[in-house]
Design a protein around this motif. Structure first.
Motif, PDB file in Angstrom:
ATOM      1  N   SER A  66       4.567   8.476  -1.442  1.00 53.72           N
ATOM      2  CA  SER A  66       3.978   9.617  -2.156  1.00 53.72           C
ATOM      3  C   SER A  66       3.527  10.686  -1.158  1.00 53.72           C
ATOM      4  O   SER A  66       3.497  10.461   0.052  1.00 53.72           O
ATOM      5  CB  SER A  66       2.781   9.168  -2.991  1.00 53.72           C
ATOM      6  N   LYS A  67       3.138  11.827  -1.697  1.00 47.27           N
ATOM      7  CA  LYS A  67       2.668  12.919  -0.832  1.00 47.27           C
ATOM      8  C   LYS A  67       1.299  12.578  -0.234  1.00 47.27           C
ATOM      9  O   LYS A  67       0.791  13.306   0.606  1.00 47.27           O
ATOM     10  CB  LYS A  67       2.607  14.216  -1.637  1.00 47.27           C
ATOM     11  N   GLU A  68       0.693  11.486  -0.698  1.00 47.01           N
ATOM     12  CA  GLU A  68      -0.606  11.070  -0.155  1.00 47.01           C
ATOM     13  C   GLU A  68      -0.453   9.907   0.831  1.00 47.01           C
ATOM     14  O   GLU A  68      -1.388   9.153   1.063  1.00 47.01           O
ATOM     15  CB  GLU A  68      -1.541  10.679  -1.296  1.00 47.01           C
ATOM     16  N   ARG A  69       0.752   9.762   1.383  1.00 48.61           N
ATOM     17  CA  ARG A  69       1.049   8.662   2.304  1.00 48.61           C
ATOM     18  C   ARG A  69       0.026   8.566   3.455  1.00 48.61           C
ATOM     19  O   ARG A  69      -0.480   7.498   3.761  1.00 48.61           O
ATOM     20  CB  ARG A  69       2.461   8.854   2.879  1.00 48.61           C
ATOM     21  N   LEU A  70      -0.271   9.710   4.063  1.00 51.32           N
ATOM     22  CA  LEU A  70      -1.144   9.680   5.246  1.00 51.32           C
ATOM     23  C   LEU A  70      -2.557   9.232   4.881  1.00 51.32           C
ATOM     24  O   LEU A  70      -3.207   8.504   5.626  1.00 51.32           O
ATOM     25  CB  LEU A  70      -1.180  11.057   5.918  1.00 51.32           C
ATOM     26  N   ILE A  71      -3.021   9.684   3.712  1.00 52.68           N
ATOM     27  CA  ILE A  71      -4.368   9.298   3.275  1.00 52.68           C
ATOM     28  C   ILE A  71      -4.384   7.791   3.026  1.00 52.68           C
ATOM     29  O   ILE A  71      -5.348   7.094   3.375  1.00 52.68           O
ATOM     30  CB  ILE A  71      -4.745  10.024   1.951  1.00 52.68           C
ATOM     31  N   SER A  72      -3.302   7.287   2.419  1.00 52.76           N
ATOM     32  CA  SER A  72      -3.216   5.864   2.129  1.00 52.76           C
ATOM     33  C   SER A  72      -3.210   5.035   3.416  1.00 52.76           C
ATOM     34  O   SER A  72      -3.866   3.987   3.500  1.00 52.76           O
ATOM     35  CB  SER A  72      -1.960   5.583   1.310  1.00 52.76           C
ATOM     36  N   LEU A  73      -2.466   5.511   4.434  1.00 57.96           N
ATOM     37  CA  LEU A  73      -2.442   4.775   5.704  1.00 57.96           C
ATOM     38  C   LEU A  73      -3.844   4.712   6.293  1.00 57.96           C
ATOM     39  O   LEU A  73      -4.261   3.682   6.844  1.00 57.96           O
ATOM     40  CB  LEU A  73      -1.480   5.464   6.693  1.00 57.96           C
ATOM     41  N   ILE A  79      -4.218  -9.261  -2.761  1.00 62.77           N
ATOM     42  CA  ILE A  79      -3.543  -8.071  -2.234  1.00 62.77           C
ATOM     43  C   ILE A  79      -4.480  -6.879  -2.440  1.00 62.77           C
ATOM     44  O   ILE A  79      -4.922  -6.625  -3.566  1.00 62.77           O
ATOM     45  CB  ILE A  79      -2.195  -7.839  -2.939  1.00 62.77           C
ATOM     46  N   PHE A  80      -4.804  -6.203  -1.361  1.00 61.24           N
ATOM     47  CA  PHE A  80      -5.643  -5.005  -1.458  1.00 61.24           C
ATOM     48  C   PHE A  80      -4.715  -3.805  -1.563  1.00 61.24           C
ATOM     49  O   PHE A  80      -4.018  -3.462  -0.619  1.00 61.24           O
ATOM     50  CB  PHE A  80      -6.562  -4.869  -0.237  1.00 61.24           C
ATOM     51  N   ASN A  81      -4.697  -3.172  -2.724  1.00 61.76           N
ATOM     52  CA  ASN A  81      -3.834  -2.010  -2.921  1.00 61.76           C
ATOM     53  C   ASN A  81      -4.534  -0.758  -2.402  1.00 61.76           C
ATOM     54  O   ASN A  81      -5.462  -0.248  -3.016  1.00 61.76           O
ATOM     55  CB  ASN A  81      -3.476  -1.866  -4.405  1.00 61.76           C
ATOM     56  N   ALA A  82      -4.089  -0.283  -1.252  1.00 53.36           N
ATOM     57  CA  ALA A  82      -4.679   0.934  -0.655  1.00 53.36           C
ATOM     58  C   ALA A  82      -3.727   2.117  -0.809  1.00 53.36           C
ATOM     59  O   ALA A  82      -3.812   3.093  -0.071  1.00 53.36           O
ATOM     60  CB  ALA A  82      -5.001   0.686   0.816  1.00 53.36           C
ATOM     61  N   LEU A  83      -2.801   2.013  -1.759  1.00 56.86           N
ATOM     62  CA  LEU A  83      -1.840   3.104  -1.966  1.00 56.86           C
ATOM     63  C   LEU A  83      -2.466   4.213  -2.805  1.00 56.86           C
ATOM     64  O   LEU A  83      -3.378   3.967  -3.590  1.00 56.86           O
ATOM     65  CB  LEU A  83      -0.595   2.575  -2.675  1.00 56.86           C
ATOM     66  N   HIS A  84      -1.951   5.411  -2.640  1.00 53.71           N
ATOM     67  CA  HIS A  84      -2.364   6.532  -3.492  1.00 53.71           C
ATOM     68  C   HIS A  84      -1.115   7.206  -4.025  1.00 53.71           C
ATOM     69  O   HIS A  84      -0.064   7.197  -3.384  1.00 53.71           O
ATOM     70  CB  HIS A  84      -3.157   7.575  -2.702  1.00 53.71           C
ATOM     71  N   GLY A  85      -1.251   7.835  -5.183  1.00 53.99           N
ATOM     72  CA  GLY A  85      -0.169   8.688  -5.691  1.00 53.99           C
ATOM     73  C   GLY A  85       0.995   7.926  -6.293  1.00 53.99           C
ATOM     74  O   GLY A  85       0.878   6.768  -6.691  1.00 53.99           O
ATOM     75  N   GLU A 138       0.363  14.051  -9.590  1.00 54.66           N
ATOM     76  CA  GLU A 138       0.103  14.008  -8.149  1.00 54.66           C
ATOM     77  C   GLU A 138      -1.375  13.747  -7.948  1.00 54.66           C
ATOM     78  O   GLU A 138      -2.127  13.568  -8.906  1.00 54.66           O
ATOM     79  CB  GLU A 138       0.458  15.343  -7.474  1.00 54.66           C
ATOM     80  N   GLY A 139      -1.800  13.771  -6.692  1.00 58.28           N
ATOM     81  CA  GLY A 139      -3.222  13.643  -6.375  1.00 58.28           C
ATOM     82  C   GLY A 139      -3.527  14.469  -5.145  1.00 58.28           C
ATOM     83  O   GLY A 139      -2.660  15.186  -4.632  1.00 58.28           O
ATOM     84  N   SER A 140      -4.784  14.392  -4.681  1.00 50.72           N
ATOM     85  CA  SER A 140      -5.209  15.090  -3.462  1.00 50.72           C
ATOM     86  C   SER A 140      -5.008  16.603  -3.515  1.00 50.72           C
ATOM     87  O   SER A 140      -4.856  17.255  -2.496  1.00 50.72           O
ATOM     88  CB  SER A 140      -4.464  14.548  -2.221  1.00 50.72           C
ATOM     89  N   GLN A 153      -7.221   4.779  -7.924  1.00 47.09           N
ATOM     90  CA  GLN A 153      -7.100   4.322  -6.530  1.00 47.09           C
ATOM     91  C   GLN A 153      -7.844   5.314  -5.638  1.00 47.09           C
ATOM     92  O   GLN A 153      -7.220   5.989  -4.809  1.00 47.09           O
ATOM     93  CB  GLN A 153      -5.628   4.287  -6.112  1.00 47.09           C
ATOM     94  N   PRO A 154      -9.168   5.417  -5.798  1.00 40.16           N
ATOM     95  CA  PRO A 154      -9.876   6.428  -5.000  1.00 40.16           C
ATOM     96  C   PRO A 154      -9.816   6.102  -3.510  1.00 40.16           C
ATOM     97  O   PRO A 154      -9.709   4.940  -3.130  1.00 40.16           O
ATOM     98  CB  PRO A 154     -11.310   6.350  -5.527  1.00 40.16           C
ATOM     99  N   GLY A 155      -9.865   7.133  -2.698  1.00 40.49           N
ATOM    100  CA  GLY A 155      -9.842   6.976  -1.236  1.00 40.49           C
ATOM    101  C   GLY A 155     -10.931   6.020  -0.775  1.00 40.49           C
ATOM    102  O   GLY A 155     -12.046   6.020  -1.309  1.00 40.49           O
ATOM    103  N   MET A 156     -10.595   5.194   0.214  1.00 43.25           N
ATOM    104  CA  MET A 156     -11.545   4.182   0.687  1.00 43.25           C
ATOM    105  C   MET A 156     -11.703   4.219   2.196  1.00 43.25           C
ATOM    106  O   MET A 156     -11.841   3.189   2.840  1.00 43.25           O
ATOM    107  CB  MET A 156     -11.077   2.779   0.271  1.00 43.25           C
ATOM    108  N   THR A 157     -11.638   5.425   2.770  1.00 40.77           N
ATOM    109  CA  THR A 157     -12.002   5.498   4.177  1.00 40.77           C
ATOM    110  C   THR A 157     -13.523   5.601   4.205  1.00 40.77           C
ATOM    111  O   THR A 157     -14.150   5.883   3.177  1.00 40.77           O
ATOM    112  CB  THR A 157     -11.398   6.741   4.865  1.00 40.77           C
ATOM    113  N   LYS A 158     -14.081   5.393   5.384  1.00 41.67           N
ATOM    114  CA  LYS A 158     -15.541   5.452   5.454  1.00 41.67           C
ATOM    115  C   LYS A 158     -16.061   6.830   5.070  1.00 41.67           C
ATOM    116  O   LYS A 158     -17.207   6.987   4.691  1.00 41.67           O
ATOM    117  CB  LYS A 158     -16.004   5.088   6.863  1.00 41.67           C
ATOM    118  N   LEU A 159     -15.196   7.848   5.183  1.00 44.36           N
ATOM    119  CA  LEU A 159     -15.622   9.210   4.864  1.00 44.36           C
ATOM    120  C   LEU A 159     -15.245   9.618   3.447  1.00 44.36           C
ATOM    121  O   LEU A 159     -15.470  10.749   3.028  1.00 44.36           O
ATOM    122  CB  LEU A 159     -15.009  10.205   5.853  1.00 44.36           C
TER     123      LEU A 159
END
Ligand SMILES: Nc1ncnc2c1ncn2[C@@H]1O[C@H](COP(=O)(O)OP(=O)(O)O)[C@@H](O)[C@H]1O
Ligand SMILES: [Mg+2]
Length: 304
Positions: free
Chosen positions: A13-20, A58-64, A145-147, A269-275
């Motif tokens: 997805s276009k949110e690949r980098l955020i997901s990584l 399985i922890f799903n950390a995917l977005h989009g 889409e998202g983001s 699937q909200p973002g789960m980085t510390k920020l």
């Protein structure tokens, strides 16, 4: 011995980098706490990775697209291994901004007025229709889409040019523009976790305002709102979470104008980085990043 967790991140997805980023930060936290971690892309090797690693969860950390819209959830169902966040149907409903909007409207959750626009059906009098039904400025956005990817605020002057650049979507949503404040609410299972206000320095809360720290979006928590208003927006998010049948943690995005809340969307699937915003809301409630991730893992193993 602590459990084995397979973290799914990246994707197409276009949110690949955020997901990584989400995947790496969740992995770091879990490793620190003694879990055995494998990070995997949702690609052709996924089945092989799952069968070899034999994760407990399985922890799903995917977005989009393909990560948040029920596709990957359908694939995960066949392994009979618990996975985090919402299931197939809630994910696909929430990701479709039109389907979820229809459900919000039916359930009296206030949301901006909209029309759907199909590129294959020429609406020659689109500007007239918008003038009549929505009024300019309007917001155009893809249905799934998202983001803030491909979200634009349009005037009568620039709408044709912007629509031209969105033709690959085939269908899009045109919404009335709601000025005012930007408020987001996190729901954690049966808990109304809390809310945060975003004050972008940019024209709106676009991709840069979300992820580029140089864009200097202000995060305000606690929110300056009277208790009854805060309760109202939390109840709206809770209701949306429940009627769509979401599981785990969700984040609902609102605009607040003239004392009225407008639900823009619910994110499964909200973002789960510390920020990210959900961890920030959790921290404000005294729930550390570690405990938030642990809760999400535990929730994966429970039935809704
Ligand atoms: N109808 C609207 N009125 C005003 N701003 C909007 C509207 N729709 C979207 N926005 C702005 O665009 C951002 C992204 O829109 P949203 O619908 O949440 O899509 P995404 O899935 O890309 O996050 C919102 O956070 C808000 O700042
Ligand atoms: Mg949003």
């Amino acid at each position: 011995m602590k459990k084995k967790i397979l973290i799914l991140s990246g994707g197409i997805s276009k949110e690949r980098l955020i997901s990584l980023d989400t995947g790496l930060q969740v992995a770091k936290e879990l490793k620190k706490n003694g879990y055995k971690i494998k990070i995997s892309e949702p690609d052709n090797n996924l089945e092989k990775n799952i069968k070899k690693f034999k994760p407990a969860i399985i922890f799903n950390a995917l977005h989009g697209q393909f990560g948040e819209d029920g596709y990957i959830q359908t694939i995960l169902e066949q392994f009979k291994i618990p996975y985090t966040h919402s299931g197939v149907i809630a994910s696909s409903i929430a990701m479709d901004k039109e389907v979820s909007k229809k459900i919000f409207i039916k359930n009296k959750i206030n949301t901006p007025k909209y029309i759907k626009y199909s590129f294959d059906k020429k609406k020659l009098d689109l500007i007239k229709i918008i003038d009549k039904k929505l009024k300019f400025p309007v917001v155009v956005k893809p249905l799934n889409e998202g983001s803030s990817v491909s979200v634009y605020i349009c005037t009568k002057k620039n709408i044709s040019r912007i629509l031209n650049s969105m033709k690959n979507y085939k269908q899009i949503m045109i919404e009335e523009f709601i000025g005012g404040r930007e408020i987001q609410v996190a729901i954690m299972g049966n808990k109304k976790l809390g809310a945060i206000e975003l004050k972008p320095k940019r024209k709106f809360y676009d991709y840069q305002a979300k992820y580029n720290t140089n864009a200097k979006t202000q995060h305000l928590i606690p929110i300056d709102l009277p208790k009854n208003k805060l309760d109202q927006v939390m109840n709206m998010a809770f209701k949306a979470h429940k009627i769509i049948g979401c599981k785990g943690v969700t984040r609902s995005d609102f605009k607040f104008l003239k004392n009225k809340f407008y639900l823009l969307e619910i994110n499964t699937q909200p973002g789960m980085t510390k920020l990210s915003l959900v961890p920030e809301i959790a921290a404000h409630q005294g729930i550390s990043f570690k405990n938030l991730i642990e809760w999400i893992l535990k929730d994966a193993s429970t039935k809704k």
